[in-house]
Structure formats: C-alpha cells, structure tokens
Scaffold this active site. Structure first.
Site, mmCIF file in Angstrom:
data_model
loop_
_atom_site.group_PDB
_atom_site.id
_atom_site.type_symbol
_atom_site.label_atom_id
_atom_site.label_comp_id
_atom_site.label_asym_id
_atom_site.label_seq_id
_atom_site.Cartn_x
_atom_site.Cartn_y
_atom_site.Cartn_z
ATOM 1 N N LYS A 97 0.883 -1.173 0.000
ATOM 2 C CA LYS A 97 0.000 0.000 0.000
ATOM 3 C C LYS A 97 0.914 1.214 0.000
ATOM 4 C CE LYS A 97 -3.195 2.700 2.773
ATOM 5 N NZ LYS A 97 -4.004 2.807 3.993
ATOM 6 N N GLY A 158 -8.273 9.257 8.798
ATOM 7 C CA GLY A 158 -8.671 9.327 10.197
ATOM 8 C C GLY A 158 -9.710 10.374 10.516
ATOM 9 N N ALA A 185 -9.544 5.574 3.293
ATOM 10 C CA ALA A 185 -9.389 6.741 4.177
ATOM 11 C C ALA A 185 -10.628 7.627 4.217
ATOM 12 C CB ALA A 185 -8.195 7.595 3.782
ATOM 13 N N GLY A 186 -10.916 8.074 5.414
ATOM 14 C CA GLY A 186 -11.988 9.041 5.610
ATOM 15 C C GLY A 186 -13.333 8.436 5.944
ATOM 16 N N ASN A 207 -9.847 1.782 8.912
ATOM 17 C CA ASN A 207 -9.205 1.357 10.153
ATOM 18 C C ASN A 207 -9.852 2.031 11.360
ATOM 19 O OD1 ASN A 207 -5.713 0.864 11.095
ATOM 20 N ND2 ASN A 207 -7.459 0.949 12.419
#
Lengths: 259, 72
Positions: A97, A158, A185-186, A207
């Site tokens: 990644k 995040g 992401a986001g 995550n």
C-alpha cells in the site's frame, strides 16, 4: 457476494481492514473475524525496542488474512521505495500500500512523488496499491505506471468525514471501468461504506472507524453488512433520482369523483 | 577529530564505530536476537538480509532498523 480479483488473487470479501489502534490483540482478532476481511494492512516502525508489541503482529499473522504492508510516514518517492523493499522482506509479500504524503495538515497524497514511486516499485516487481486522491488525471497516470488497483481517498485519513466529493468518485468509477477501485481513508460510518459501494466501488479500506468504535467487534460486523448491502444495491440498480414527487401507488387521480 | 566520524547512528542512538564491523555484527551488538524480525536500511538504502554480513559500517553511517507493527 461476488468475488473479485486483486493482482491475480481472488477474494470474496470487499472489506479491507486496518489493524492499528485496537484496545487489545483479542479485540483485533475478534474484529478481523467479525469483518470477514481477507486483507489486513500492517506497517513498519523504526525501533530497537526489545519489548514485543503485546502480540498484535502474531494475532495478525495467525488470522489467515492476506497482509498489505503500507509505507506510512513517507514524504518522498525515495523513502517510499526503500520502505516498500523493507516491507517485502519483513512480510514476504509483493503487495504494498503505497503512501507518500505531501501535506502535513491534510495528509494528502503527493501525486508527483506517488507516481515516481509507483513506477519504480512496479519495475521492481511489486503489486502496488496506491493511496491517492480522487483526481482523475493522477489516477490515469498511476494506471499508466503499472498500477492495477487504485485507492482514492474518501476524506483525509482518520477524519471519519465520509465521501467528501461523491462527484469525483463517481467520475472515477465511470471513466475507469474495469479497474478495481477501493475507497481508502476518511470512512467514518457504515453508511459511508455503503455509499462507496453503491457508487460502484469494488471495496473499502478503513481502520479508525472500527478501531475507535466503542465496540470494535460490533462495528466490524456493521461495516461488513453495509459493504455487502451497498454492493448488492449497486448490482441491483439504484433507481434514478427525480426532481419532483412521483406517486408510487397506481391510483387514477383522486380516490373519489365527488367533492 | 570530529565526533561524527568516529561514531555511527542506529535509529536514534549514537554508538561508537568499530572498525571492520558489518551490519549483521552490529545487529548482534545492539541485541537483535532475531535477525529475521527486523529489516534494515543503511543511509536510507535498503540492505537485504542476505547482504548484512557483507555490508561494512563506515564512520558516520546511519543504520535504520524497522520492525513489524500494526498499521492502517
């Protein structure tokens, strides 16, 4: 759910899960199981600490999920290429990644450095998963460089803000048919993941939304269901929006002819 | 003689340079008991596991040692 393929690897789950920030190895283990994921992200840290990591890495390795190491923290192509090679050695995988950050405030990917690194790593035999913005031209350049998968952001890492620019993500989907697209992401809530899948995205990587939930295991399951629902909804065909109301009950005008 | 050329740096720590020492030996010196659990870069360039024994440390060199961690 229908299977899909990433660099020749067939997967049933559309959910890629990050492994950072969980309250305990057991919670992470249970969250991985609840998510149904087959791909988990991992990292590398500059450290000499003899002390272990409380068993997180062992749990991850034993989960059976495929590992996707990242190049988090890199600010240049040179750093990212070096770290990718180190990740390949440490985790014994060609998958990487690729993260190259260009702005400290938003952690926005640097498209120039990302492209240079992606081209080099492809030449070096890596299967590159570039974390990129939703810019169509950048995405096309990454494909030209040899990437077979793209991972545009939904919002800054995040932030949990969801899909800030659905138009751009929809445009990417329309203009790059056949390319595996993963929103990375986001994502903050299961509904965000469902929205990405309804747009026709192939998968979602997240995550913090799971790790920071009050109950990460339950949230992992919630995302699993949302991703499945979004994909099923897309496959079934979401109805076209109308500007005005359209009566759904097939009556003829008003119910009564009097009055 | 400036200090920087008689020392080496390993991650955030500065250590005395030892003539003839290679990366593999340095890892032993700093207490890495499981060489396969780490990956290394010398002055920012990846040093594969198989080349550690043949890569000498020079004064002023910076060895970076990474371990596996969780990640997003």
């Amino acid at each position: 759910m229908t299977s899909w393929t990433l660099y020749g690897t067939s997967l049933a789950s559309r959910f890629l899960l990050g492994t950072a920030g969980y309250p305990s190895p057991q919670v992470l283990c249970d969250a991985i199981a609840a998510s149904g994921t087959q791909v988990v992200t991992v990292g590398l840290k500059r450290t000499l600490a003899a002390a272990g990591d409380n068993g997180f890495i062992d749990i991850i390795r034993r989960s059976g999920a495929r590992l996707l190491p990242n190049t988090a923290g890199c600010r240049s192509a040179r750093e990212a290429v070096a770290l990718a090679h180190m990740a390949r050695e440490l985790y014994d995988t060609r998958w990487i990644k690729l993260e190259v950050v260009g702005d400290e405030h938003t952690l926005q990917p640097d498209p120039w450095e990302l492209l240079v690194a992606a081209a080099q790593l492809t030449r070096d035999g890596f299967d590159v998963f570039p974390y990129c913005t939703d810019d169509l031209v950048t995405c096309r350049r990454l494909l030209d460089a040899g990437c077979q998968v793209l991972m545009p952001w939904g919002a800054p890492i995040g932030s949990g803000q969801g899909l800030l620019n659905p138009w751009a993500l929809r445009t990417l989907r329309e203009q790059l048919p056949g390319v595996p697209l993963i929103v990375d992401a986001g994502i903050g809530a299961p509904s965000h993941a469902a929205q990405a899948m309804e747009l026709g995205y192939d998968g979602v990587l997240l995550n913090s939304a799971v790790a920071q939930a009050r109950d990460p295991v339950a949230m992992a399951r919630a995302f699993r269901l949302a991703i499945d629902a979004g994909q099923l909804g897309h496959a079934a065909g979401v109805m076209a929006k109308q500007d005005m109301a359209v009566a759904s009950t097939p009556v003829t005008g008003r119910p009564f002819l009097i009055g | 003689m400036p200090d920087t050329i008689t020392t080496i740096q390993v991650n955030d720590d500065r250590l005395p340079w030892q003539a003839g020492e290679h990366v593999a030996e340095l890892l032993q010196r700093i207490g890495v008991v499981e060489p396969k659990a780490v990956t290394t870069a010398l002055n920012g360039e990846f040093v594969p596991r198989g080349r550690r024994a043949g890569t000498p440390m020079q004064p002023g060199d910076v060895l970076t040692v990474f371990k596996a961690i969780t990640g997003g």
